[in-house]
Motif scaffolding. Structure first.
Motif, PDB file in Angstrom:
ATOM      1  N   ASP A  31       0.681  -1.344  -0.028  1.00 10.37           N
ATOM      2  CA  ASP A  31      -0.039  -0.078   0.017  1.00 10.37           C
ATOM      3  C   ASP A  31       0.970   1.400  -0.095  1.00 10.37           C
ATOM      4  O   ASP A  31       0.411   2.397  -0.816  1.00 10.37           O
ATOM      5  N   ILE A  32       1.995   1.177   0.809  1.00 12.22           N
ATOM      6  CA  ILE A  32       2.902   2.257   0.708  1.00 12.22           C
ATOM      7  C   ILE A  32       3.386   2.655  -0.561  1.00 12.22           C
ATOM      8  O   ILE A  32       3.479   3.621  -1.228  1.00 12.22           O
ATOM      9  N   ALA A  33       3.919   1.620  -1.474  1.00 11.93           N
ATOM     10  CA  ALA A  33       4.518   1.667  -2.629  1.00 11.93           C
ATOM     11  C   ALA A  33       3.432   2.326  -3.450  1.00 11.93           C
ATOM     12  O   ALA A  33       3.818   3.276  -4.390  1.00 11.93           O
ATOM     13  N   ARG A  34       2.143   1.608  -3.728  1.00 12.05           N
ATOM     14  CA  ARG A  34       1.120   2.320  -4.375  1.00 12.05           C
ATOM     15  C   ARG A  34       0.826   3.502  -4.333  1.00 12.05           C
ATOM     16  O   ARG A  34       0.691   4.524  -5.167  1.00 12.05           O
ATOM     17  N   LYS A  35       0.579   4.043  -2.909  1.00 18.34           N
ATOM     18  CA  LYS A  35       0.178   5.309  -2.609  1.00 18.34           C
ATOM     19  C   LYS A  35       1.352   6.342  -3.034  1.00 18.34           C
ATOM     20  O   LYS A  35       1.182   7.512  -3.451  1.00 18.34           O
ATOM     21  N   ALA A  36       2.599   5.831  -2.946  1.00 18.49           N
ATOM     22  CA  ALA A  36       3.719   6.770  -3.296  1.00 18.49           C
ATOM     23  C   ALA A  36       4.045   6.469  -4.803  1.00 18.49           C
ATOM     24  O   ALA A  36       4.840   7.622  -5.503  1.00 18.49           O
ATOM     25  N   ASP A  37       3.123   5.859  -5.428  1.00 15.67           N
ATOM     26  CA  ASP A  37       3.279   5.636  -6.968  1.00 15.67           C
ATOM     27  C   ASP A  37       4.644   5.262  -7.383  1.00 15.67           C
ATOM     28  O   ASP A  37       5.120   5.642  -8.446  1.00 15.67           O
ATOM     29  N   VAL A  38       4.936   4.182  -6.819  1.00 16.36           N
ATOM     30  CA  VAL A  38       6.380   3.385  -7.248  1.00 16.36           C
ATOM     31  C   VAL A  38       6.008   2.071  -7.021  1.00 16.36           C
ATOM     32  O   VAL A  38       5.269   1.543  -6.427  1.00 16.36           O
ATOM     33  N   GLY A  41       9.428  -3.043  -6.321  1.00 17.80           N
ATOM     34  CA  GLY A  41      10.791  -3.146  -6.045  1.00 17.80           C
ATOM     35  C   GLY A  41      11.483  -1.826  -5.706  1.00 17.80           C
ATOM     36  O   GLY A  41      12.657  -2.022  -5.098  1.00 17.80           O
ATOM     37  N   THR A  42      11.065  -0.640  -6.111  1.00 11.83           N
ATOM     38  CA  THR A  42      11.621   0.542  -5.803  1.00 11.83           C
ATOM     39  C   THR A  42      11.746   0.758  -4.464  1.00 11.83           C
ATOM     40  O   THR A  42      12.639   1.155  -3.614  1.00 11.83           O
ATOM     41  N   LEU A  43      10.581   0.560  -3.629  1.00 14.83           N
ATOM     42  CA  LEU A  43      10.466   0.520  -2.324  1.00 14.83           C
ATOM     43  C   LEU A  43      11.700  -0.419  -1.483  1.00 14.83           C
ATOM     44  O   LEU A  43      12.248   0.105  -0.623  1.00 14.83           O
ATOM     45  N   TYR A  44      11.680  -1.703  -2.156  1.00 14.80           N
ATOM     46  CA  TYR A  44      12.610  -2.417  -1.569  1.00 14.80           C
ATOM     47  C   TYR A  44      14.031  -2.022  -1.605  1.00 14.80           C
ATOM     48  O   TYR A  44      14.901  -2.497  -0.973  1.00 14.80           O
ATOM     49  N   HIS A  46      15.090   0.888  -1.938  1.00  5.92           N
ATOM     50  CA  HIS A  46      15.401   1.747  -0.911  1.00  5.92           C
ATOM     51  C   HIS A  46      15.158   1.137   0.672  1.00  5.92           C
ATOM     52  O   HIS A  46      16.123   1.640   1.638  1.00  5.92           O
ATOM     53  N   PHE A  47      14.473   0.524   0.950  1.00  6.85           N
ATOM     54  CA  PHE A  47      14.101  -0.226   2.370  1.00  6.85           C
ATOM     55  C   PHE A  47      14.068  -1.484   2.190  1.00  6.85           C
ATOM     56  O   PHE A  47      13.013  -2.214   2.035  1.00  6.85           O
ATOM     57  N   PRO A  48      15.113  -2.223   2.159  1.00  4.69           N
ATOM     58  CA  PRO A  48      14.929  -3.858   1.958  1.00  4.69           C
ATOM     59  C   PRO A  48      14.248  -4.594   3.149  1.00  4.69           C
ATOM     60  O   PRO A  48      13.572  -5.839   2.773  1.00  4.69           O
ATOM     61  N   THR A  49      13.855  -3.890   4.114  1.00  7.45           N
ATOM     62  CA  THR A  49      13.002  -4.621   5.185  1.00  7.45           C
ATOM     63  C   THR A  49      12.014  -3.372   5.680  1.00  7.45           C
ATOM     64  O   THR A  49      12.289  -2.360   5.797  1.00  7.45           O
ATOM     65  N   ARG A  50      11.022  -4.106   6.418  1.00  9.01           N
ATOM     66  CA  ARG A  50      10.047  -2.996   6.950  1.00  9.01           C
ATOM     67  C   ARG A  50      10.890  -2.438   8.216  1.00  9.01           C
ATOM     68  O   ARG A  50      10.683  -1.396   8.375  1.00  9.01           O
ATOM     69  N   GLU A  51      11.685  -2.845   8.906  1.00 12.09           N
ATOM     70  CA  GLU A  51      12.377  -2.477   9.983  1.00 12.09           C
ATOM     71  C   GLU A  51      13.451  -1.139   9.191  1.00 12.09           C
ATOM     72  O   GLU A  51      13.563  -0.016   9.975  1.00 12.09           O
TER      73      GLU A  51
END
Length: 192
Positions: A31-38, A41-44, A46-51
């Motif tokens: 949902d974060i990636a979708r709302k960020a319109d990325v 894979g782009t989210l991961y 930058h941030f490979p884990t939730r932590e």
């Protein structure tokens, strides 16, 4: 980091801040990636884990708390400084549902992305506590871990629907129990 990558990074963090404030630390990364319109894979990337995402999101607040403690060490009466710092920690840790659990685990796990920030923040509070104890303004049987745990407990209570309306009252009770001279400050951290 390239300019477009930095822009994506900052945008993802801004969106994550909103989504996590609304849904808590277990909010969907998809949902974060979708709302960020990325893409996910782009989210991961930058941030490979939730932590890692939480660490980036919370680090600024933890660092601000540490800086505030350092400023308060020299600028305020010891009891005022401690209560003011405690209030700030409770307020920002209560912003995100579930962050208290993450913080308490990270404090004990040196491998955690949040460990260093949590330990640094706890140490800053410990210095304020020790200063107030040295001046006889705070009960002597507490240590920095007790203070950190009380802040976490108060933040957790502020996120509970049955306790949220009493959060300020509960903070006052805890602050009153910590201080030995309650007449010098109110529990918002300001002089009386």
């Amino acid at each position: 980091m390239r300019a477009d990558a930095m822009k994506n990074y900052e945008h993802i963090l801004a969106v994550a801040k909103v989504v996590i404030a609304e849904h808590g630390v277990d909010a969907s990364l998809r949902d974060i990636a979708r709302k960020a319109d990325v893409g996910l894979g782009t989210l991961y990337r930058h941030f490979p884990t939730r932590e890692a995402l939480l660490e980036a999101l919370l680090r600024e607040s933890f660092d601000e708390s540490t800086k505030k403690a350092e400023m308060l060490e020299n600028a305020s009466a010891a009891d005022e400084a401690l209560v003011s710092w405690l209030r700030e920690v409770v307020d920002f840790t209560g912003t995100y549902q579930g962050v208290v659990d993450v913080m308490m685990v990270a404090k004990e796990d040196p491998e955690s992305a949040l460990h260093a920030s949590c330990v640094t923040m706890r140490m800053a509070g410990t210095r304020l506590l020790i200063r107030a104890q040295a001046e006889g303004l705070v009960r002597p049987d507490m240590d920095g871990d007790d203070l950190y745990s009380l802040a976490a407990a108060l933040a957790w209570l502020s996120n509970q629907p049955s306790s949220a309306s009493k959060a300020n009252h509960l903070f006052s009770i805890i602050a009153s129990a910590i201080l030995t001279n309650r007449s010098s400050i109110d529990f918002e951290g300001t002089p009386v």
